[in-house]
Motif scaffolding. Structure first.
Motif, PDB file in Angstrom:
ATOM      1  N   VAL A  90       0.861  -1.177   0.000  1.00  0.00           N
ATOM      2  CA  VAL A  90       0.000   0.000   0.000  1.00  0.00           C
ATOM      3  C   VAL A  90       0.900   1.230   0.000  1.00  0.00           C
ATOM      4  O   VAL A  90       1.733   1.394   0.891  1.00  0.00           O
ATOM      5  CB  VAL A  90      -0.939   0.030   1.216  1.00  0.00           C
ATOM      6  CG1 VAL A  90      -1.841   1.273   1.162  1.00  0.00           C
ATOM      7  CG2 VAL A  90      -1.788  -1.234   1.272  1.00  0.00           C
ATOM      8  N   ALA A  91       0.737   2.080  -1.004  1.00  0.00           N
ATOM      9  CA  ALA A  91       1.550   3.293  -1.126  1.00  0.00           C
ATOM     10  C   ALA A  91       0.680   4.518  -0.869  1.00  0.00           C
ATOM     11  O   ALA A  91      -0.525   4.508  -1.113  1.00  0.00           O
ATOM     12  CB  ALA A  91       2.163   3.378  -2.522  1.00  0.00           C
ATOM     13  N   TYR A  92       1.316   5.578  -0.379  1.00  0.00           N
ATOM     14  CA  TYR A  92       0.594   6.823  -0.135  1.00  0.00           C
ATOM     15  C   TYR A  92       1.572   7.983  -0.190  1.00  0.00           C
ATOM     16  O   TYR A  92       2.799   7.813  -0.191  1.00  0.00           O
ATOM     17  CB  TYR A  92      -0.105   6.789   1.234  1.00  0.00           C
ATOM     18  CG  TYR A  92       0.845   6.878   2.410  1.00  0.00           C
ATOM     19  CD1 TYR A  92       1.188   8.115   2.974  1.00  0.00           C
ATOM     20  CD2 TYR A  92       1.419   5.726   2.961  1.00  0.00           C
ATOM     21  CE1 TYR A  92       2.068   8.207   4.037  1.00  0.00           C
ATOM     22  CE2 TYR A  92       2.295   5.808   4.019  1.00  0.00           C
ATOM     23  CZ  TYR A  92       2.624   7.046   4.561  1.00  0.00           C
ATOM     24  OH  TYR A  92       3.510   7.135   5.611  1.00  0.00           O
ATOM     25  N   ASP A  93       1.021   9.199  -0.215  1.00  0.00           N
ATOM     26  CA  ASP A  93       1.816  10.410  -0.079  1.00  0.00           C
ATOM     27  C   ASP A  93       0.954  11.438   0.633  1.00  0.00           C
ATOM     28  O   ASP A  93      -0.058  11.089   1.256  1.00  0.00           O
ATOM     29  CB  ASP A  93       2.338  10.912  -1.438  1.00  0.00           C
ATOM     30  CG  ASP A  93       1.226  11.189  -2.449  1.00  0.00           C
ATOM     31  OD1 ASP A  93       0.110  11.571  -2.026  1.00  0.00           O
ATOM     32  OD2 ASP A  93       1.459  11.040  -3.661  1.00  0.00           O
ATOM     33  N   ASP A  94       1.317  12.701   0.556  1.00  0.00           N
ATOM     34  CA  ASP A  94       0.522  13.748   1.177  1.00  0.00           C
ATOM     35  C   ASP A  94       0.053  14.746   0.131  1.00  0.00           C
ATOM     36  O   ASP A  94      -0.124  15.928   0.419  1.00  0.00           O
ATOM     37  CB  ASP A  94       1.337  14.462   2.266  1.00  0.00           C
ATOM     38  CG  ASP A  94       0.462  15.179   3.285  1.00  0.00           C
ATOM     39  OD1 ASP A  94      -0.750  14.872   3.347  1.00  0.00           O
ATOM     40  OD2 ASP A  94       0.975  16.046   4.018  1.00  0.00           O
ATOM     41  N   SER A  95      -0.132  14.258  -1.109  1.00  0.00           N
ATOM     42  CA  SER A  95      -0.552  15.144  -2.201  1.00  0.00           C
ATOM     43  C   SER A  95      -1.545  14.443  -3.117  1.00  0.00           C
ATOM     44  O   SER A  95      -1.424  14.480  -4.334  1.00  0.00           O
ATOM     45  CB  SER A  95       0.669  15.605  -3.000  1.00  0.00           C
ATOM     46  OG  SER A  95       1.432  14.497  -3.460  1.00  0.00           O
ATOM     47  N   GLY A  96      -2.524  13.768  -2.509  1.00  0.00           N
ATOM     48  CA  GLY A  96      -3.568  13.130  -3.299  1.00  0.00           C
ATOM     49  C   GLY A  96      -3.102  11.951  -4.120  1.00  0.00           C
ATOM     50  O   GLY A  96      -3.724  11.585  -5.113  1.00  0.00           O
ATOM     51  N   ASN A  97      -1.986  11.335  -3.723  1.00  0.00           N
ATOM     52  CA  ASN A  97      -1.388  10.179  -4.401  1.00  0.00           C
ATOM     53  C   ASN A  97      -0.815  10.513  -5.771  1.00  0.00           C
ATOM     54  O   ASN A  97      -0.563   9.619  -6.581  1.00  0.00           O
ATOM     55  CB  ASN A  97      -2.393   9.022  -4.526  1.00  0.00           C
ATOM     56  CG  ASN A  97      -2.577   8.293  -3.205  1.00  0.00           C
ATOM     57  OD1 ASN A  97      -1.605   7.990  -2.522  1.00  0.00           O
ATOM     58  ND2 ASN A  97      -3.814   8.020  -2.838  1.00  0.00           N
ATOM     59  N   MET A  98      -0.554  11.791  -6.014  1.00  0.00           N
ATOM     60  CA  MET A  98       0.031  12.195  -7.293  1.00  0.00           C
ATOM     61  C   MET A  98       1.436  11.637  -7.472  1.00  0.00           C
ATOM     62  O   MET A  98       1.864  11.336  -8.585  1.00  0.00           O
ATOM     63  CB  MET A  98       0.057  13.719  -7.413  1.00  0.00           C
ATOM     64  CG  MET A  98      -1.307  14.372  -7.392  1.00  0.00           C
ATOM     65  SD  MET A  98      -2.310  13.937  -8.836  1.00  0.00           S
ATOM     66  CE  MET A  98      -3.867  14.726  -8.422  1.00  0.00           C
ATOM     67  N   ALA A  99       2.185  11.496  -6.383  1.00  0.00           N
ATOM     68  CA  ALA A  99       3.522  10.904  -6.447  1.00  0.00           C
ATOM     69  C   ALA A  99       3.476   9.396  -6.197  1.00  0.00           C
ATOM     70  O   ALA A  99       4.169   8.621  -6.857  1.00  0.00           O
ATOM     71  CB  ALA A  99       4.457  11.576  -5.442  1.00  0.00           C
ATOM     72  N   ALA A 100       2.652   8.970  -5.241  1.00  0.00           N
ATOM     73  CA  ALA A 100       2.588   7.552  -4.896  1.00  0.00           C
ATOM     74  C   ALA A 100       2.135   6.692  -6.067  1.00  0.00           C
ATOM     75  O   ALA A 100       2.500   5.510  -6.163  1.00  0.00           O
ATOM     76  CB  ALA A 100       1.655   7.339  -3.709  1.00  0.00           C
ATOM     77  N   ALA A 101       1.350   7.272  -6.975  1.00  0.00           N
ATOM     78  CA  ALA A 101       0.890   6.502  -8.129  1.00  0.00           C
ATOM     79  C   ALA A 101       2.050   5.995  -8.971  1.00  0.00           C
ATOM     80  O   ALA A 101       1.923   4.986  -9.668  1.00  0.00           O
ATOM     81  CB  ALA A 101      -0.059   7.341  -8.987  1.00  0.00           C
ATOM     82  N   ARG A 102       3.181   6.683  -8.909  1.00  0.00           N
ATOM     83  CA  ARG A 102       4.355   6.244  -9.679  1.00  0.00           C
ATOM     84  C   ARG A 102       4.804   4.857  -9.221  1.00  0.00           C
ATOM     85  O   ARG A 102       5.045   3.970 -10.046  1.00  0.00           O
ATOM     86  CB  ARG A 102       5.481   7.260  -9.504  1.00  0.00           C
ATOM     87  CG  ARG A 102       6.840   6.845 -10.052  1.00  0.00           C
ATOM     88  CD  ARG A 102       6.929   7.004 -11.549  1.00  0.00           C
ATOM     89  NE  ARG A 102       8.323   6.944 -11.996  1.00  0.00           N
ATOM     90  CZ  ARG A 102       8.768   7.388 -13.155  1.00  0.00           C
ATOM     91  NH1 ARG A 102       7.925   7.927 -14.012  1.00  0.00           N
ATOM     92  NH2 ARG A 102      10.035   7.301 -13.484  1.00  0.00           N
ATOM     93  N   VAL A 103       4.926   4.652  -7.914  1.00  0.00           N
ATOM     94  CA  VAL A 103       5.380   3.342  -7.436  1.00  0.00           C
ATOM     95  C   VAL A 103       4.287   2.299  -7.618  1.00  0.00           C
ATOM     96  O   VAL A 103       4.568   1.118  -7.857  1.00  0.00           O
ATOM     97  CB  VAL A 103       5.871   3.417  -5.975  1.00  0.00           C
ATOM     98  CG1 VAL A 103       4.726   3.469  -4.974  1.00  0.00           C
ATOM     99  CG2 VAL A 103       6.789   2.234  -5.649  1.00  0.00           C
ATOM    100  N   TRP A 104       3.022   2.720  -7.515  1.00  0.00           N
ATOM    101  CA  TRP A 104       1.924   1.782  -7.793  1.00  0.00           C
ATOM    102  C   TRP A 104       2.056   1.244  -9.208  1.00  0.00           C
ATOM    103  O   TRP A 104       2.003   0.030  -9.436  1.00  0.00           O
ATOM    104  CB  TRP A 104       0.575   2.501  -7.628  1.00  0.00           C
ATOM    105  CG  TRP A 104      -0.584   1.735  -8.184  1.00  0.00           C
ATOM    106  CD1 TRP A 104      -1.259   0.718  -7.583  1.00  0.00           C
ATOM    107  CD2 TRP A 104      -1.182   1.899  -9.487  1.00  0.00           C
ATOM    108  NE1 TRP A 104      -2.250   0.237  -8.428  1.00  0.00           N
ATOM    109  CE2 TRP A 104      -2.221   0.953  -9.598  1.00  0.00           C
ATOM    110  CE3 TRP A 104      -0.952   2.764 -10.553  1.00  0.00           C
ATOM    111  CZ2 TRP A 104      -3.021   0.837 -10.741  1.00  0.00           C
ATOM    112  CZ3 TRP A 104      -1.738   2.668 -11.693  1.00  0.00           C
ATOM    113  CH2 TRP A 104      -2.767   1.712 -11.774  1.00  0.00           C
ATOM    114  N   TRP A 105       2.219   2.140 -10.196  1.00  0.00           N
ATOM    115  CA  TRP A 105       2.312   1.702 -11.581  1.00  0.00           C
ATOM    116  C   TRP A 105       3.560   0.848 -11.808  1.00  0.00           C
ATOM    117  O   TRP A 105       3.500  -0.194 -12.487  1.00  0.00           O
ATOM    118  CB  TRP A 105       2.328   2.903 -12.522  1.00  0.00           C
ATOM    119  CG  TRP A 105       2.253   2.525 -13.974  1.00  0.00           C
ATOM    120  CD1 TRP A 105       1.123   2.377 -14.723  1.00  0.00           C
ATOM    121  CD2 TRP A 105       3.351   2.200 -14.846  1.00  0.00           C
ATOM    122  NE1 TRP A 105       1.447   1.998 -16.007  1.00  0.00           N
ATOM    123  CE2 TRP A 105       2.800   1.881 -16.112  1.00  0.00           C
ATOM    124  CE3 TRP A 105       4.733   2.161 -14.676  1.00  0.00           C
ATOM    125  CZ2 TRP A 105       3.604   1.519 -17.195  1.00  0.00           C
ATOM    126  CZ3 TRP A 105       5.541   1.799 -15.759  1.00  0.00           C
ATOM    127  CH2 TRP A 105       4.968   1.489 -16.998  1.00  0.00           C
TER     128      TRP A 105
END
Length: 298
Positions: A90-105
């Motif tokens: 499970v990945a997250y960030d503090d900006s609406g997952n705009m950065a975390a989506a990179r590791v998800w993909w």
């Protein structure tokens, strides 16, 4: 399978001590202190992921600002984060997952099936009154075996031809798409034939993804349909991953152009269009566009 996990779902997993690897991808343009913020507070057990050094190779003009790292380098990073085969991540960030989506993909592309974004990120966890911790987390190394190419992706050649047979979405802010300013790339505008689809419109004011039916209506209004091939780009292939996730929530599959506009605009042989319309066939290749300063999207 939805790419999202809500706070209640993650809380239940952690309370039941089910194997879960938490990744904190705290990064935003204009704020280089993601690790400092992480050290101050993060979800219990979360490992910090550095976007610049672990989710990208060094930027070069011919590959863009955030080219994908070599598969073996990414596997080494994933093992350093403590990931093993079969883990739920499970990945997250503090900006609406705009950065975390990179590791998800990237993890999905590398063959890991159970990868999620914490819907609403750190803000949603904090709003629920759940505990946070400070300081670094250094997990025992994992033994995950990653592959490459599980998710659809395209290069500049494919992106050039894509609008003729499918739909190419530009996930940057509308003013960058229109070429009103370009503070970071050498030319302003968009890939000819692309449709403006700002990533910011995938989430509500709290940073949570819009409901599936709302996202589906949004993308259908842009021309997305079942059976239509869809691809997404942004500035450097980071926030475009967020749009791929949003499309998946809406029930659509989409390819990612990892090099995105930072790669495209550095090639003077590739045309750039400007204005509010897609501009297929009407764009001109060549030199720089003088554009004003403004906010920057990835």
């Amino acid at each position: 399978m939805s790419p999202l996990m809500d706070v209640a779902g993650l809380q239940a997993r952690l309370a039941d001590h089910r194997r879960t690897v938490l990744l904190d991808v705290r990064w935003a343009l204009g704020d280089p202190h993601g690790y400092r913020h992480y050290l101050q507070e993060h979800l219990p057990g979360a490992v910090f992921v550095d976007l610049h050094t672990e989710l990208a190779a060094p930027g070069v003009p011919e590959r863009g600002r955030h080219p994908l790292p070599a598969p073996e380098d990414f596997e080494a990073s994933a093992r350093r984060w403590g990931i093993s085969d079969g883990d739920v991540v499970v990945a997250y960030d503090d900006s609406g997952n705009m950065a975390a989506a990179r590791v998800w993909w990237m993890l999905r592309d590398a063959g890991l099936a159970q990868v999620y974004l914490l819907d609403g990120g750190l803000a949603a966890w904090r709003a629920a009154g759940l505990p946070l911790e400070a300081g670094p987390v250094v997990p025992a190394p994992g033994g995950v075996h990653l592959t490459h190419g599980t998710m659809p992706a395209l290069d500049a050649t494919a992106a050039s031809a894509w609008p003729e047979a499918g739909l190419l979405l530009d996930a940057r802010a509308g003013e960058r798409y229109r070429g009103e300013f370009e503070p970071i790339d050498p030319r302003a505008g968009h890939i000819p034939g692309a449709i403006s689809a700002p990533t910011s419109e995938n989430v509500d004011g709290s940073g949570r993804f819009l409901p599936p039916d709302s996202l589906r209506r949004r993308f259908e209004s842009l021309g997305v349909r079942d059976g239509v091939q869809v691809a997404v780009y942004c500035g450097s292939g980071v926030t475009a991953a967020h749009e791929v996730a949003a499309l998946e929530v809406a029930g659509f599959a989409a390819a990612l152009y990892p090099g995105s506009f930072s790669e495209w605009s550095n090639n003077p042989d590739l045309p750039v269009a400007a204005g509010a319309e897609p501009g297929l066939g009407g764009a001109q290749p060549g030199g720089n566009t003088d554009a004003g300063k403004g906010s920057v999207a990835l």
